[in-house]
Design a protein around this motif. Structure first.
Motif, PDB file in Angstrom:
ATOM      1  N   HIS A 126       0.813  -1.218   0.000  1.00 45.47           N
ATOM      2  CA  HIS A 126       0.000   0.000   0.000  1.00 45.47           C
ATOM      3  C   HIS A 126       0.854   1.279   0.000  1.00 45.47           C
ATOM      4  O   HIS A 126       0.312   2.379  -0.135  1.00 45.47           O
ATOM      5  N   LEU A 127       2.161   1.124   0.165  1.00 42.90           N
ATOM      6  CA  LEU A 127       3.044   2.294   0.119  1.00 42.90           C
ATOM      7  C   LEU A 127       3.393   2.694  -1.314  1.00 42.90           C
ATOM      8  O   LEU A 127       3.826   3.826  -1.553  1.00 42.90           O
ATOM      9  N   GLN A 128       3.189   1.806  -2.262  1.00 39.92           N
ATOM     10  CA  GLN A 128       3.631   2.069  -3.634  1.00 39.92           C
ATOM     11  C   GLN A 128       3.087   3.370  -4.229  1.00 39.92           C
ATOM     12  O   GLN A 128       3.817   4.079  -4.935  1.00 39.92           O
ATOM     13  N   PRO A 129       1.829   3.759  -4.010  1.00 42.55           N
ATOM     14  CA  PRO A 129       1.362   5.038  -4.579  1.00 42.55           C
ATOM     15  C   PRO A 129       2.194   6.240  -4.148  1.00 42.55           C
ATOM     16  O   PRO A 129       2.304   7.214  -4.893  1.00 42.55           O
ATOM     17  N   HIS A 130       2.792   6.189  -2.967  1.00 38.87           N
ATOM     18  CA  HIS A 130       3.620   7.309  -2.522  1.00 38.87           C
ATOM     19  C   HIS A 130       4.902   7.418  -3.343  1.00 38.87           C
ATOM     20  O   HIS A 130       5.521   8.477  -3.384  1.00 38.87           O
ATOM     21  N   TYR A 131       5.313   6.316  -3.933  1.00 36.28           N
ATOM     22  CA  TYR A 131       6.504   6.341  -4.785  1.00 36.28           C
ATOM     23  C   TYR A 131       6.149   6.576  -6.254  1.00 36.28           C
ATOM     24  O   TYR A 131       6.981   7.095  -7.016  1.00 36.28           O
ATOM     25  N   GLU A 132       4.941   6.212  -6.633  1.00 36.30           N
ATOM     26  CA  GLU A 132       4.573   6.242  -8.051  1.00 36.30           C
ATOM     27  C   GLU A 132       3.735   7.453  -8.430  1.00 36.30           C
ATOM     28  O   GLU A 132       3.868   7.987  -9.536  1.00 36.30           O
ATOM     29  N   SER A 133       2.870   7.914  -7.544  1.00 33.76           N
ATOM     30  CA  SER A 133       1.966   9.022  -7.876  1.00 33.76           C
ATOM     31  C   SER A 133       2.607  10.367  -7.548  1.00 33.76           C
ATOM     32  O   SER A 133       3.118  10.553  -6.438  1.00 33.76           O
ATOM     33  N   PRO A 134       2.627  11.317  -8.488  1.00 35.30           N
ATOM     34  CA  PRO A 134       3.190  12.664  -8.213  1.00 35.30           C
ATOM     35  C   PRO A 134       2.496  13.356  -7.055  1.00 35.30           C
ATOM     36  O   PRO A 134       3.100  14.208  -6.395  1.00 35.30           O
ATOM     37  N   ALA A 135       1.229  13.043  -6.796  1.00 33.79           N
ATOM     38  CA  ALA A 135       0.488  13.714  -5.729  1.00 33.79           C
ATOM     39  C   ALA A 135       1.069  13.409  -4.350  1.00 33.79           C
ATOM     40  O   ALA A 135       0.869  14.170  -3.409  1.00 33.79           O
TER      41      ALA A 135
END
Length: 553
Positions: A126-135
């Motif tokens: 669940h941490l992956q969006p923090h690495y992948e999403s510019p937001a």
């Protein structure tokens, strides 16, 4: 949905003891399933109670149930392993002491990071969006933190990202517009950065204090060694002398030996206690340093600021322990007294015994107990001192070699008259320094009158220092600046109370390692005393500032 069902079956086939897929699954009477080995070990530990329980529902069984392999569960586990979808390793699941992922809906996995903006802890998936999403890329991620809710304002339910310096507390942006309106506020990150810089300064002070403590302990070790050597020598000499005397003296020999050993034991015991105190203080300082280092590396600014007040305050003793005012315990006077007594008749020896006992008792008295108090007592050790001219020096030496003043032009004097001594430290001061011709050993005393800005010093080198006396570990200097006094050694400055006397007396006991500065008037007033280990002859030195004069008496 099928994938979710597989994951659910996967969890159902895990042993609640080892948190891994069931191995040789067994079903106990209450209906719960375990690895055969896991439940056997659990019950082995309960054998002494003669009652066996289920680790999940706590139902007890007596006697110990017989275990048989559950073939259906074994086949399900085997099928699951064949598909390659094995359960996560037990270290991926969050235990009681772990920070769990706030996003996982089924069985919680361990969090690998906590987000200070989202105030949520995430597992690897669940941490992956923090690495992948510019937001999310500007969000600050820290190591998993259990008490993220402490970062939420209890009044407004908003993240506390502001620090109020007026009230010394963390607040949210709504607080800054409400009850903290008009207060001195900054971002919590900025305040943390400034406090960290302050802690770095505290660490430097602790490091210097530790260095000083080790230095003092080395001095103590040297003193104890010298005391023991002197005491051993005195014992040997006394034994040799007393063997030459009649039997009447043999009893006195035993008494003297006992006195010497008693004094040696008392002095070594005192220094040992002081050394242990320094060692304990050093351990406390090292522990404090470790705590400060952990605080400096803390990533969560709120916890940092909350812990900062209790760890940032440091108190140091203004002076190091009083280890340096004692002379080395020297028993040479005892030997001298015994040699004198040996040459006299037995009836005279009886009258001299009181003198001998007093000599042993006084060989290690504190200087304050035998300290000279009147000028005449110091003058017994007067040292003749003359000044040595230097071709590169700007100091004028009188024909008598007793007086020195700065050699400067009138225009230069006008430009520099108002400059304090501290401003001269940035340029070479050797041109304004002068040394004595004579080297100093034993007990020496000399006096000097002064005016302006001068320094009275001793040094263990016969060369004038480049940056002045007291700014390294080879010289000890008392600076006289417009009736204010400051002692310097190894570039460490000690302020001394103001004294109006224009005459300074210097008393050096080379063998004892004591150097004392006095204000000379009707009474001798001690300005400063220092203890050091002098391993070579010393020289008197003087710094003469612009428009200043020193003269030896």
């Amino acid at each position: 949905m099928a994938q979710r069902g597989i994951q659910m079956n996967q969890d159902k086939l895990c042993c609640s003891i080892c948190l891994d897929l069931l191995k040789d699954p067994v079903t106990i009477p209450c209906g719960h399933n375990y690895c055969m080995n896991c439940i056997q070990i659990h019950w082995d530990e309960e054998d002494r109670k003669n009652i066996h329980s289920c680790p999940q529902c706590r139902q007890t069984f007596a006697p110990r149930p017989a275990l048989g392999k559950n073939t259906m569960l074994a086949e399900l586990v085997e099928e699951l392993e064949k598909t390659g979808q094995t359960a996560p390793a037990n270290h991926c699941y969050a235990g009681p002491e772990d920070v769990s992922c706030d996003v996982c809906t089924d069985r919680k996995l361990k969090a690998v990071k906590s987000c200070l903006q989202c105030l949520v802890s995430y597992c690897e998936q669940h941490l992956q969006p923090h690495y992948e999403s510019p937001a999310f890329r500007k969000h600050k991620l820290v190591d998993p933190y259990q008490k993220l809710q402490d970062n939420i304002c209890s009044h407004h339910n908003e993240a506390m990202k502001i620090f109020c310096r007026t009230d010394q507390q963390c607040i949210c942006y709504l607080c800054s517009m409400d009850e903290h309106k008009g207060h001195d506020t900054v971002s919590a990150a900025k305040e943390m950065s400034e406090k960290q810089r302050e802690l770095e300064g505290c660490q430097e002070k602790i490091q210097q204090k530790i260095k000083d403590q080790f230095k003092h302990m080395r001095v103590l070790q040297q003193k104890m060694k010298a005391i023991s050597q002197s005491a051993d020598k005195a014992v040997r000499d006394s034994e040799m002398i007393f063997t030459e005397l009649i039997r009447f003296i043999e009893k006195r020999s035993s008494d003297v030996k006992q006195q010497i050993r008693s004094k040696q034991k008392k002095e070594v015991s005192r220094l040992t206690e002081l050394q242990e105190k320094l060692r304990q203080e050093t351990i406390d300082l090292q522990q404090k340093k470790s705590e400060l280092e952990q605080l400096c590396h803390m990533q969560d600014c709120i916890t940092f600021l909350q812990k900062y007040p209790s760890l940032s305050s440091l108190t140091f003793s203004e002076e190091p322990p009083s280890i340096s005012i004692h002379p080395l315990c020297n028993f040479d006077d005892v030997t001298a007294s015994l040699s004198e007594i040996r040459e006299k008749m037995q009836d005279i020896l009886k009258g001299q015994w009181t003198k001998l006992s007093a000599t042993v008792s006084e060989c290690n008295e504190l200087p304050s107990q035998r300290e000279h108090t009147i000028r005449e007592e110091f003058l017994k050790y007067s040292q003749h001192i003359t000044l040595v001219p230097d071709t590169e020096s700007r100091i004028l030496i009188s024909d008598s070699k007793k007086k020195a003043e700065a050699s400067i032009t009138q225009s230069f004097l006008k430009r520099r008259m108002l400059i304090e001594l501290r401003s001269l430290q940035r340029r070479k001061m050797s041109h304004f320094c002068v040394l004595s011709k004579e080297c100093l050993t034993g007990r020496c005393y000399w006096e000097v009158t002064w005016s302006g800005t001068v320094a009275v010093a001793v040094t263990n080198t016969n060369r004038t220092p480049v940056y002045g006396f007291g700014n390294d570990d080879t010289s000890w200097a008392l600076y006289c600046i417009r009736n204010e006094f400051e002692f310097r050694h190894d570039n460490i400055r000690t302020h001394i109370s103001t004294c109006q006397s224009s005459t300074i007396g210097v008393y050096l006991d080379h063998s004892a390692g004591t150097l004392s500065f006095y204000s000379v008037s009707d009474d001798m007033t001690l300005l400063h005393r220092v203890q050091a280990t002098f391993t070579q002859p010393l020289y008197a030195g003087f710094f003469v500032g612009c428009g200043s004069v020193v003269e030896l008496k």
